[in-house]
Motif scaffolding. Structure first.
Motif, short mmCIF file in Angstrom:
data_model
loop_
_atom_site.label_atom_id
_atom_site.label_comp_id
_atom_site.label_asym_id
_atom_site.label_seq_id
_atom_site.Cartn_x
_atom_site.Cartn_y
_atom_site.Cartn_z
N ALA A 121 -16.64 -0.18 3.00
CA ALA A 121 -15.30 0.26 3.41
C ALA A 121 -14.53 -0.85 4.11
O ALA A 121 -13.34 -1.06 3.85
N TYR A 122 -15.20 -1.59 5.01
CA TYR A 122 -14.50 -2.61 5.79
C TYR A 122 -14.41 -3.96 5.09
O TYR A 122 -13.47 -4.72 5.35
N HIS A 123 -15.36 -4.27 4.25
CA HIS A 123 -15.43 -5.62 3.68
C HIS A 123 -15.08 -5.68 2.20
O HIS A 123 -15.18 -6.75 1.60
N HIS A 177 -12.62 12.78 1.59
CA HIS A 177 -13.73 13.36 2.35
C HIS A 177 -13.59 13.07 3.84
O HIS A 177 -13.86 13.94 4.68
N PHE A 178 -13.17 11.86 4.17
CA PHE A 178 -13.07 11.47 5.58
C PHE A 178 -11.65 11.68 6.13
O PHE A 178 -11.34 11.23 7.23
N MET A 179 -10.81 12.36 5.33
CA MET A 179 -9.46 12.74 5.75
C MET A 179 -8.67 11.52 6.23
O MET A 179 -8.12 11.50 7.33
N LEU A 180 -8.63 10.49 5.40
CA LEU A 180 -7.89 9.27 5.69
C LEU A 180 -6.72 9.16 4.71
O LEU A 180 -6.87 9.40 3.51
N ASP A 185 -6.58 3.21 7.79
CA ASP A 185 -6.67 4.12 8.93
C ASP A 185 -8.07 4.15 9.55
O ASP A 185 -8.28 4.84 10.56
N LEU A 186 -9.00 3.42 8.98
CA LEU A 186 -10.33 3.31 9.59
C LEU A 186 -10.20 2.70 10.99
O LEU A 186 -9.32 1.85 11.22
N PRO A 209 -13.11 -6.48 10.43
CA PRO A 209 -12.12 -6.85 9.42
C PRO A 209 -11.13 -5.72 9.16
O PRO A 209 -11.43 -4.55 9.36
N VAL A 210 -9.92 -6.10 8.76
CA VAL A 210 -8.92 -5.10 8.38
C VAL A 210 -9.20 -4.69 6.94
O VAL A 210 -9.10 -5.51 6.02
N PRO A 211 -9.59 -3.44 6.71
CA PRO A 211 -9.99 -3.04 5.35
C PRO A 211 -8.81 -2.98 4.39
O PRO A 211 -7.68 -2.68 4.79
#
Length: 245
Positions: A121-123, A177-180, A185-186, A209-211
């Motif tokens: 998700a992040y990388h 699923h994670f309501m994003l 928005d992570l 990191p900015v995803p």
């Protein structure tokens, strides 16, 4: 057996709809039917003639009585069936749809899968080798397969490096699923600290990191065609004998 007006009981009297089945048989036969019916109804398992006889008083024509019961239940919501010489009640086949229920099976992700998902998700876009480098342990194909099955990650493309490894990214199903609203928005570094997910005393220079989950392939990525993607889903992008620790 309950009739439609054309059938007759043993005395020649027409059988009317709604008449009790017990009235169609002699008293002893009707009593035996009730006892066998009770035994079969209460038993979780199929019962054979010896098991039934062991619980009944006197000598009874068990196969004959069971056959009478089978006819009585032939048009009911449950039928009396015989399997390997034993009997039991089962839902009528034409009504089985009434008892079927679809249920989502919830499975808890392993720590390895959660860590792998977070790294992707992040990388993203990220290869499995890069995931292993960040985690510090090898990542089994099974871990990635579980995330692919949930449809939270996808194969994006191939990195333009030796071996052309597959790159992974998240999907819209992950966001849902994670309501994003978007992967951006992570939570960032400050938010992770505030929630206690990161130690407040993180090493100097540590950053989150900015995803970016843009579907556009990066300059270092080549596309994967549908045929190759199918082969990858079946065979996996790499082969390893290592397990997650």
């Amino acid at each position: 057996m309950r009739g439609n007006g054309d059938e007759h009981d043993d005395g020649g009297k027409p059988v009317e709809d709604g008449e009790a089945e017990g009235d169609l048989f002699p008293a002893e036969r009707a009593s035996a039917m009730r006892m066998i019916e009770a035994l079969l109804f209460a038993s979780r398992d199929l019962l054979g003639p010896d098991e039934i006889a062991a619980r009944l008083p006197g000598k009874i024509d068990i196969p004959g009585v069971v056959e009478d019961l089978r006819r009585v239940y032939s048009t009911r919501g449950v039928n009396l069936v015989e399997i390997s010489g034993k009997w039991g009640f089962r839902t009528a086949e034409d009504l089985s749809y009434l008892l079927s229920r679809e249920q989502v099976e919830e499975r808890r992700l392993s720590r390895a899968a959660l860590e792998t998902l977070a790294i992707i998700a992040y990388h993203q876009p990220v290869t499995r080798a890069e995931i292993e480098e960040i985690r510090g342990v090898s990542t089994s194909r099974g871990t990635v397969d579980v995330l692919l099955e949930t449809e939270w990650i996808r194969m994006r493309g191939r990195r333009r490096t030796p071996g052309r490894p597959v790159t992974y990214g998240t999907t819209d199903a992950f966001l849902e699923h994670f309501m994003l609203a978007s992967v951006s928005d992570l939570p960032g570094l400050d938010e992770l600290k505030g929630t206690g997910l990161l130690d407040s005393a993180v090493p100097a220079g540590f950053s989150v990191p900015v995803p970016n989950d843009s579907s556009e392939l990066r300059e270092e990525e080549d596309p994967i065609d549908e045929t190759e993607l199918f082969d990858l889903m079946v065979e996996g992008d790499e082969t390893t004998n290592d397990r997650d620790s």
